[in-house]
Design an enzyme around this catalytic site. Structure first.
Site, PDB file in Angstrom:
ATOM      1  N   SER A 139       0.857  -1.202   0.000  1.00 28.00           N
ATOM      2  CA  SER A 139       0.000   0.000   0.000  1.00 28.00           C
ATOM      3  C   SER A 139       0.879   1.233   0.000  1.00 28.00           C
ATOM      4  O   SER A 139       1.969   1.240   0.596  1.00 28.00           O
ATOM      5  CB  SER A 139      -0.892   0.031   1.240  1.00 28.00           C
ATOM      6  OG  SER A 139      -1.481   1.321   1.374  1.00 28.00           O
ATOM      7  N   TYR A 153      -2.174  -0.351   9.958  1.00 29.13           N
ATOM      8  CA  TYR A 153      -2.248  -0.861   8.576  1.00 29.13           C
ATOM      9  C   TYR A 153      -0.954  -0.524   7.837  1.00 29.13           C
ATOM     10  O   TYR A 153      -0.368  -1.384   7.161  1.00 29.13           O
ATOM     11  CB  TYR A 153      -3.461  -0.234   7.878  1.00 29.13           C
ATOM     12  CG  TYR A 153      -3.577  -0.562   6.399  1.00 29.13           C
ATOM     13  CD1 TYR A 153      -3.884  -1.858   5.981  1.00 29.13           C
ATOM     14  CD2 TYR A 153      -3.394   0.424   5.430  1.00 29.13           C
ATOM     15  CE1 TYR A 153      -3.990  -2.164   4.626  1.00 29.13           C
ATOM     16  CE2 TYR A 153      -3.510   0.135   4.080  1.00 29.13           C
ATOM     17  CZ  TYR A 153      -3.806  -1.160   3.681  1.00 29.13           C
ATOM     18  OH  TYR A 153      -3.920  -1.456   2.339  1.00 29.13           O
TER      19      TYR A 153
HETATM   20  P1  NDP Z   1     -11.407  -5.915  -1.222  1.00 33.08           P
HETATM   21  O1  NDP Z   1     -11.816  -5.819   0.198  1.00 33.08           O
HETATM   22  O2  NDP Z   1     -12.192  -5.234  -2.263  1.00 33.08           O
HETATM   23  O3  NDP Z   1     -11.264  -7.457  -1.640  1.00 33.08           O
HETATM   24  C1  NDP Z   1     -10.520  -8.275  -0.835  1.00 33.08           C
HETATM   25  C2  NDP Z   1     -10.351  -9.606  -1.522  1.00 33.08           C
HETATM   26  O4  NDP Z   1      -9.472 -10.381  -0.705  1.00 33.08           O
HETATM   27  C3  NDP Z   1     -11.626 -10.380  -1.636  1.00 33.08           C
HETATM   28  O5  NDP Z   1     -11.514 -11.245  -2.740  1.00 33.08           O
HETATM   29  C4  NDP Z   1     -11.652 -11.166  -0.329  1.00 33.08           C
HETATM   30  O6  NDP Z   1     -12.380 -12.401  -0.387  1.00 33.08           O
HETATM   31  C5  NDP Z   1     -10.189 -11.464  -0.176  1.00 33.08           C
HETATM   32  N1  NDP Z   1      -9.795 -11.624   1.206  1.00 33.08           N
HETATM   33  C6  NDP Z   1      -9.984 -10.767   2.235  1.00 33.08           C
HETATM   34  N2  NDP Z   1      -9.492 -11.297   3.367  1.00 33.08           N
HETATM   35  C7  NDP Z   1      -8.993 -12.501   3.016  1.00 33.08           C
HETATM   36  C8  NDP Z   1      -8.382 -13.542   3.726  1.00 33.08           C
HETATM   37  N3  NDP Z   1      -8.181 -13.466   5.049  1.00 33.08           N
HETATM   38  N4  NDP Z   1      -8.019 -14.655   3.071  1.00 33.08           N
HETATM   39  C9  NDP Z   1      -8.226 -14.781   1.739  1.00 33.08           C
HETATM   40  N5  NDP Z   1      -8.805 -13.834   1.002  1.00 33.08           N
HETATM   41  C10 NDP Z   1      -9.188 -12.712   1.647  1.00 33.08           C
HETATM   42  O7  NDP Z   1      -9.870  -5.425  -1.216  1.00 33.08           O
HETATM   43  P2  NDP Z   1      -9.110  -4.470  -2.238  1.00 33.08           P
HETATM   44  O8  NDP Z   1      -9.254  -4.978  -3.605  1.00 33.08           O
HETATM   45  O9  NDP Z   1      -9.449  -3.072  -1.923  1.00 33.08           O
HETATM   46  O10 NDP Z   1      -7.599  -4.674  -1.728  1.00 33.08           O
HETATM   47  C11 NDP Z   1      -6.772  -5.715  -2.253  1.00 33.08           C
HETATM   48  C12 NDP Z   1      -5.360  -5.486  -1.707  1.00 33.08           C
HETATM   49  O11 NDP Z   1      -4.934  -4.186  -2.068  1.00 33.08           O
HETATM   50  C13 NDP Z   1      -5.242  -5.568  -0.197  1.00 33.08           C
HETATM   51  O12 NDP Z   1      -4.018  -6.162   0.153  1.00 33.08           O
HETATM   52  C14 NDP Z   1      -5.267  -4.108   0.222  1.00 33.08           C
HETATM   53  O13 NDP Z   1      -4.623  -3.906   1.469  1.00 33.08           O
HETATM   54  C15 NDP Z   1      -4.515  -3.483  -0.920  1.00 33.08           C
HETATM   55  N6  NDP Z   1      -4.759  -2.057  -1.110  1.00 33.08           N
HETATM   56  C16 NDP Z   1      -6.003  -1.606  -1.459  1.00 33.08           C
HETATM   57  C17 NDP Z   1      -6.210  -0.262  -1.673  1.00 33.08           C
HETATM   58  C18 NDP Z   1      -7.556   0.300  -2.047  1.00 33.08           C
HETATM   59  O14 NDP Z   1      -7.727   1.541  -2.004  1.00 33.08           O
HETATM   60  N7  NDP Z   1      -8.528  -0.525  -2.455  1.00 33.08           N
HETATM   61  C19 NDP Z   1      -5.115   0.718  -1.518  1.00 33.08           C
HETATM   62  C20 NDP Z   1      -3.863   0.128  -1.165  1.00 33.08           C
HETATM   63  C21 NDP Z   1      -3.698  -1.198  -0.974  1.00 33.08           C
HETATM   64  P3  NDP Z   1     -13.971 -12.484  -0.038  1.00 33.08           P
HETATM   65  O15 NDP Z   1     -14.672 -11.987  -1.269  1.00 33.08           O
HETATM   66  O16 NDP Z   1     -14.221 -13.923   0.217  1.00 33.08           O
HETATM   67  O17 NDP Z   1     -14.183 -11.608   1.152  1.00 33.08           O
END
Ligand code: NDP
Length: 244
Positions: A139, A153
Site C-alpha cells: 500500500s 495498517y
Molecule cells: P477488497 O476488500 O475489495 O477485496 C478483498 C479480496 O481479498 C476479496 O476477494 C476477499 O475475499 C479477499 N480476502 C480478504 N481477506 C482474506 C483472507 N483473510 N483470506 C483470503 N482472502 C481474503 O480489497 P481491495 O481490492 O481493496 O484490496 C486488495 C489489496 O490491495 C489488499 O491487500 C489491500 O490492502 C490493498 N490495497 C487496497 C487499496 C484500495 O484503495 N482498495 C489501496 C492500497 C492497498 P472475499 O470476497 O471472500 O471476502
C-alpha cells in the site's frame, strides 16, 4: 507468450484481486485464486473468465490460516500442473487510532497482511518454477500516511515491502523476481469511484480521481511478464500522485 503459464492469486474474488485474475487470464495464463468467504463472487469471477475463453479456478482459503493456504496451493498445482506466478493480494484494512482499534482488529491485520504474505510465499516456493514471479500488493501507506488512523495498517504494509527486498536477494539466484505493488486509493466494493468517500480521497492525489482496479492489475501483469525480468526487490507505487 503466457499461454502455458500458471498464476496463483490470493483474494481474487473482488476488488483489485479480481481485476488481477481477469487480466492474467486474459493474457493467457491459467489462474487459481483464493477467497475468504464470498463463494458466489468467486464463482462469478470464474464464470466471467470462462466467458472470455480463459481458465480460472477458485479455492476457499483464509490467508491467515497457513495450513489451508498451503492446501490450496497444492490443489492449484494438482489442477494446473505447475506454478509460474504468485500474486499475494489478500489483505485487510482497519482504520482507527492504535488505542481505538480492538486488539483483535490489529492482530487480524498482522495475521492476514504479514503472516499471510510470509506463509503464502513460503508454501508456494517449492512449486514455483525457476524464473518465476512473486508480486505482493502492499500500500502507498507504507510510504506516506498523511491522515490519522492508518498507523497499524501502514506498519503491516511496510513489513511487506521489507520482506520483498530480502526475498529478492534470496531468490535472485533462481531467476525469480520479487516485487511489491503499492496502490493508492483504488475503487473496490466499499469505495465506488464516484462515491463521496472516493471524492474526499482525491484531496490527497495529484489526479482528480481514485484508481481503477484494472490499472493496478496492468502493473501486476507487467511485473508477471517477460519484459520485467530485470525488475526485482522493488516497491512500485501506483497512486495518482498521492506521494508526489
Ligand atoms: P477488497 O476488500 O475489495 O477485496 C478483498 C479480496 O481479498 C476479496 O476477494 C476477499 O475475499 C479477499 N480476502 C480478504 N481477506 C482474506 C483472507 N483473510 N483470506 C483470503 N482472502 C481474503 O480489497 P481491495 O481490492 O481493496 O484490496 C486488495 C489489496 O490491495 C489488499 O491487500 C489491500 O490492502 C490493498 N490495497 C487496497 C487499496 C484500495 O484503495 N482498495 C489501496 C492500497 C492497498 P472475499 O470476497 O471472500 O471476502
Amino acid at each position: 507468450m503466457n499461454g502455458s503459464k500458471v498464476a496463483l492469486v490470493t483474494g481474487g474474488s473482488r476488488g483489485i484481486g479480481a481485476a488481477i485474475v481477469r487480466r492474467l487470464a486474459g493474457d493467457g495464463m491459467r489462474v487459481a485464486f483464493t477467497y475468504a468467504s464470498n463463494r458466489d463472487r468467486a464463482e462469478q469471477v470464474v464464470s466471467e473468465v470462462a466467458a472470455r475463453g480463459g481458465r480460472a479456478l477458485c479455492l476457499q482459503a483464509d490467508a491467515a490460516d497457513s495450513a489451508t493456504v498451503a492446501g490450496a496451493i497444492e490443489r492449484s498445482v494438482e489442477a494446473w500442473g505447475r506454478l509460474d506466478v504468485v500474486v499475494v493480494n489478500a489483505g485487510v484494512a482497519r482504520a482507527g487510532a492504535i488505542d481505538a482499534l480492538a486488539p483483535e482488529e490489529i492482530d487480524r491485520m498482522i495475521d492476514v497482511n504479514v503472516r499471510g504474505t510470509v506463509h503464502t510465499i513460503r508454501a508456494a516456493l517449492p512449486h514455483l518454477r525457476d524464473g518465476g514471479r512473486i508480486v505482493t500488493i502492499g500500500s502507498v501507506n507504507a510510504e506516506r500516511t498523511p491522515f490519522a488512523g492508518a498507523a497499524t495498517y501502514a506498519m503491516t504494509k511496510a513489513a511487506v515491502a521489507g520482506l520483498v527486498r530480502g526475498l529478492a536477494r534470496d531468490l535472485g539466484p533462481r531467476g525469480i523476481t520479487v516485487n511489491n505493488v503499492q496502490p493508492g486509493p483504488t475503487a473496490n466494493d466499499s469505495m465506488n469511484a464516484d462515491s463521496p468517500a472516493a471524492q474526499a480521497m482525491t484531496r490527497w492525489l495529484a489526479l482528480p480521481r481514485i484508481g481503477a482496479p484494472e490499472e493496478i492489475a496492468a502493473l501486476v501483469a507487467h511485473l508477471a511478464g517477460p519484459e520485467a525480468a530485470f525488475i526485482t526487490g522493488a516497491s512500485l507505487t501506483i497512486d495518482g500522485g498521492f506521494t508526489a
